[in-house]
Design a protein around this motif. Structure first.
Motif, PDB file in Angstrom:
ATOM      1  N   VAL A 204       0.857  -1.185   0.000  1.00  0.00           N
ATOM      2  CA  VAL A 204       0.000   0.000   0.000  1.00  0.00           C
ATOM      3  C   VAL A 204       0.894   1.236   0.000  1.00  0.00           C
ATOM      4  O   VAL A 204       1.889   1.291   0.723  1.00  0.00           O
ATOM      5  CB  VAL A 204      -0.924   0.009   1.240  1.00  0.00           C
ATOM      6  CG1 VAL A 204      -1.784   1.259   1.274  1.00  0.00           C
ATOM      7  CG2 VAL A 204      -1.779  -1.246   1.272  1.00  0.00           C
ATOM      8  N   VAL A 205       0.520   2.222  -0.819  1.00  0.00           N
ATOM      9  CA  VAL A 205       1.238   3.490  -0.888  1.00  0.00           C
ATOM     10  C   VAL A 205       0.298   4.571  -0.368  1.00  0.00           C
ATOM     11  O   VAL A 205      -0.843   4.673  -0.818  1.00  0.00           O
ATOM     12  CB  VAL A 205       1.649   3.833  -2.339  1.00  0.00           C
ATOM     13  CG1 VAL A 205       2.513   5.075  -2.369  1.00  0.00           C
ATOM     14  CG2 VAL A 205       2.347   2.662  -2.997  1.00  0.00           C
ATOM     15  N   THR A 206       0.784   5.369   0.585  1.00  0.00           N
ATOM     16  CA  THR A 206      -0.029   6.442   1.156  1.00  0.00           C
ATOM     17  C   THR A 206       0.717   7.758   0.998  1.00  0.00           C
ATOM     18  O   THR A 206       1.884   7.869   1.362  1.00  0.00           O
ATOM     19  CB  THR A 206      -0.309   6.178   2.654  1.00  0.00           C
ATOM     20  OG1 THR A 206      -0.889   4.873   2.793  1.00  0.00           O
ATOM     21  CG2 THR A 206      -1.241   7.221   3.232  1.00  0.00           C
ATOM     22  N   ALA A 207       0.013   8.760   0.441  1.00  0.00           N
ATOM     23  CA  ALA A 207       0.588  10.094   0.286  1.00  0.00           C
ATOM     24  C   ALA A 207       0.428  10.862   1.592  1.00  0.00           C
ATOM     25  O   ALA A 207      -0.361  10.475   2.468  1.00  0.00           O
ATOM     26  CB  ALA A 207      -0.107  10.828  -0.859  1.00  0.00           C
ATOM     27  N   ALA A 208       1.142  11.961   1.730  1.00  0.00           N
ATOM     28  CA  ALA A 208       1.101  12.764   2.950  1.00  0.00           C
ATOM     29  C   ALA A 208      -0.302  13.294   3.234  1.00  0.00           C
ATOM     30  O   ALA A 208      -0.675  13.473   4.393  1.00  0.00           O
ATOM     31  CB  ALA A 208       2.091  13.918   2.845  1.00  0.00           C
ATOM     32  N   ASP A 209      -1.119  13.514   2.181  1.00  0.00           N
ATOM     33  CA  ASP A 209      -2.476  14.022   2.382  1.00  0.00           C
ATOM     34  C   ASP A 209      -3.480  12.915   2.694  1.00  0.00           C
ATOM     35  O   ASP A 209      -4.676  13.160   2.808  1.00  0.00           O
ATOM     36  CB  ASP A 209      -2.937  14.838   1.176  1.00  0.00           C
ATOM     37  CG  ASP A 209      -3.096  14.015  -0.097  1.00  0.00           C
ATOM     38  OD1 ASP A 209      -2.930  12.779  -0.064  1.00  0.00           O
ATOM     39  OD2 ASP A 209      -3.380  14.618  -1.152  1.00  0.00           O
ATOM     40  N   GLY A 210      -3.005  11.660   2.815  1.00  0.00           N
ATOM     41  CA  GLY A 210      -3.868  10.544   3.162  1.00  0.00           C
ATOM     42  C   GLY A 210      -4.386   9.739   1.980  1.00  0.00           C
ATOM     43  O   GLY A 210      -5.017   8.704   2.164  1.00  0.00           O
ATOM     44  N   ALA A 211      -4.151  10.203   0.765  1.00  0.00           N
ATOM     45  CA  ALA A 211      -4.575   9.443  -0.421  1.00  0.00           C
ATOM     46  C   ALA A 211      -3.806   8.129  -0.446  1.00  0.00           C
ATOM     47  O   ALA A 211      -2.611   8.092  -0.161  1.00  0.00           O
ATOM     48  CB  ALA A 211      -4.309  10.241  -1.687  1.00  0.00           C
ATOM     49  N   THR A 212      -4.506   7.025  -0.767  1.00  0.00           N
ATOM     50  CA  THR A 212      -3.851   5.715  -0.782  1.00  0.00           C
ATOM     51  C   THR A 212      -4.105   4.992  -2.092  1.00  0.00           C
ATOM     52  O   THR A 212      -5.081   5.259  -2.797  1.00  0.00           O
ATOM     53  CB  THR A 212      -4.346   4.805   0.364  1.00  0.00           C
ATOM     54  OG1 THR A 212      -5.737   4.563   0.193  1.00  0.00           O
ATOM     55  CG2 THR A 212      -4.081   5.418   1.715  1.00  0.00           C
ATOM     56  N   ALA A 213      -3.207   4.082  -2.383  1.00  0.00           N
ATOM     57  CA  ALA A 213      -3.326   3.207  -3.553  1.00  0.00           C
ATOM     58  C   ALA A 213      -2.603   1.917  -3.228  1.00  0.00           C
ATOM     59  O   ALA A 213      -1.718   1.879  -2.367  1.00  0.00           O
ATOM     60  CB  ALA A 213      -2.718   3.867  -4.783  1.00  0.00           C
ATOM     61  N   ARG A 214      -2.990   0.876  -3.932  1.00  0.00           N
ATOM     62  CA  ARG A 214      -2.334  -0.424  -3.794  1.00  0.00           C
ATOM     63  C   ARG A 214      -1.609  -0.747  -5.094  1.00  0.00           C
ATOM     64  O   ARG A 214      -2.135  -0.474  -6.170  1.00  0.00           O
ATOM     65  CB  ARG A 214      -3.369  -1.507  -3.515  1.00  0.00           C
ATOM     66  CG  ARG A 214      -4.141  -1.325  -2.248  1.00  0.00           C
ATOM     67  CD  ARG A 214      -5.168  -2.437  -2.079  1.00  0.00           C
ATOM     68  NE  ARG A 214      -6.148  -2.253  -1.046  1.00  0.00           N
ATOM     69  CZ  ARG A 214      -5.934  -2.056   0.237  1.00  0.00           C
ATOM     70  NH1 ARG A 214      -4.731  -1.971   0.680  1.00  0.00           N
ATOM     71  NH2 ARG A 214      -6.918  -1.923   1.096  1.00  0.00           N
ATOM     72  N   LEU A 215      -0.422  -1.330  -4.971  1.00  0.00           N
ATOM     73  CA  LEU A 215       0.258  -1.802  -6.169  1.00  0.00           C
ATOM     74  C   LEU A 215      -0.555  -2.950  -6.735  1.00  0.00           C
ATOM     75  O   LEU A 215      -0.940  -3.863  -6.006  1.00  0.00           O
ATOM     76  CB  LEU A 215       1.681  -2.255  -5.840  1.00  0.00           C
ATOM     77  CG  LEU A 215       2.746  -1.159  -5.903  1.00  0.00           C
ATOM     78  CD1 LEU A 215       2.499  -0.064  -4.899  1.00  0.00           C
ATOM     79  CD2 LEU A 215       4.115  -1.736  -5.750  1.00  0.00           C
ATOM     80  N   THR A 216      -0.844  -2.881  -8.014  1.00  0.00           N
ATOM     81  CA  THR A 216      -1.705  -3.860  -8.655  1.00  0.00           C
ATOM     82  C   THR A 216      -1.130  -4.210 -10.021  1.00  0.00           C
ATOM     83  O   THR A 216      -0.365  -3.444 -10.579  1.00  0.00           O
ATOM     84  CB  THR A 216      -3.141  -3.294  -8.791  1.00  0.00           C
ATOM     85  OG1 THR A 216      -3.980  -4.290  -9.340  1.00  0.00           O
ATOM     86  CG2 THR A 216      -3.191  -2.074  -9.665  1.00  0.00           C
ATOM     87  N   GLY A 217      -1.496  -5.330 -10.562  1.00  0.00           N
ATOM     88  CA  GLY A 217      -0.994  -5.699 -11.882  1.00  0.00           C
ATOM     89  C   GLY A 217       0.498  -5.966 -11.867  1.00  0.00           C
ATOM     90  O   GLY A 217       1.136  -5.994 -10.821  1.00  0.00           O
TER      91      GLY A 217
END
Length: 182
Positions: free
Chosen positions: A148-161
Motif C-alpha cells: 500500500v502506498v499512502t501520500a502525505a495528504d492521506g490518499a492511498t493506492a495499492r500496487l496492482t498488476g
C-alpha cells in the motif's frame, strides 16, 4: 580424442557457450528479467490499462522526461483509478495540474516490488518513506500480501498488476490516485 580434433571443435564450443550466455544476459544475478529497451513513456503508451495516464503525461508535457535518462519509478494509476480526472486534465489550461499530478506519482530511482518488499522487511511496522518529484512524501506499508502506498495528504493506492522494468526505470501500476481531489 587427438589434440587436432579438440582444436577443430573449439570454435563450435565457443559458439555454443556464447549462445548460452545470451539468456543469462537477460536476467540479473537474482534471476529477475533485465529491463526491456522501452522507456517509461513507451511502456505507459503500450499498456492498455494506462491509456488515461498516457493522455495526462502528454498534456502535462512530461513525455520527454519519461523518454529521458532516468531512472524513475512511476506509480501509474490505472484507467479506473483516474476515472474522469483524466479527461478533466485535458487541454492547455490544465497543463500545470497534469504535470503536478504526475510529479506526485514519480520517485527517483528504479524500484521493483522486490526492492520495496526488502525495504519494508528492514523498515519495520512504520513502513518506508520516499520523496516524490513534487517533494511529497509517500509511505509504503503492507496490508497482508499487498503493498500500500499512502501520500502525505492521506490518499492511498495499492500496487496492482504487473510491474514493467524498462531502460530508464519501472512502471508500477496502482489502483488509486496519490493526490486527494480538492
Amino acid at each position: 580424442m587427438s589434440n587436432q580434433r579438440l582444436w577443430a571443435l573449439a570454435p563450435l564450443m565457443v559458439l555454443c557457450l556464447a549462445g548460452c550466455g545470451r539468456d543469462a544476459d537477460k536476467a540479473g544475478p537474482d534471476g529477475v528479467a533485465a529491463p526491456s529497451n522501452q522507456t517509461l513513456a513507451a511502456a505507459i503508451a503500450d499498456e492498455g490499462d494506462l491509456d488515461t495516464l498516457e493522455g495526462v503525461v502528454s498534456n502535462g508535457g512530461l513525455s520527454e522526461v519519461l523518454e529521458g535518462k532516468g531512472p524513475y519509478t512511476v506509480f501509474a494509476p490505472v484507467n479506473a483509478a483516474l476515472g474522469t480526472a483524466g479527461s478533466e486534465l485535458a487541454g492547455e489550461a490544465m497543463k500545470a495540474q497534469s504535470a503536478a499530478l504526475l510529479r506526485a506519482h514519480i520517485v527517483p530511482g528504479a524500484l521493483t516490488r522486490a526492492d520495496i518488499e526488502a525495504a519494508l522487511a528492514r523498515g519495520g511496522a512504520d513502513g518506508v518513506q520516499m520523496r516524490t518529484m513534487s517533494d511529497g512524501l509517500l509511505t509504503f506499508s503492507k496490508d497482508g500480501d499487498v503493498i500500500v502506498v499512502t501520500a502525505a495528504d492521506g490518499a492511498t493506492a495499492r500496487l496492482t498488476g504487473a510491474e514493467t522494468v524498462v531502460s530508464n526505470g519501472v512502471v508500477q501500476p496502482v489502483d488509486g490516485v496519490l493526490v486527494k481531489a480538492e
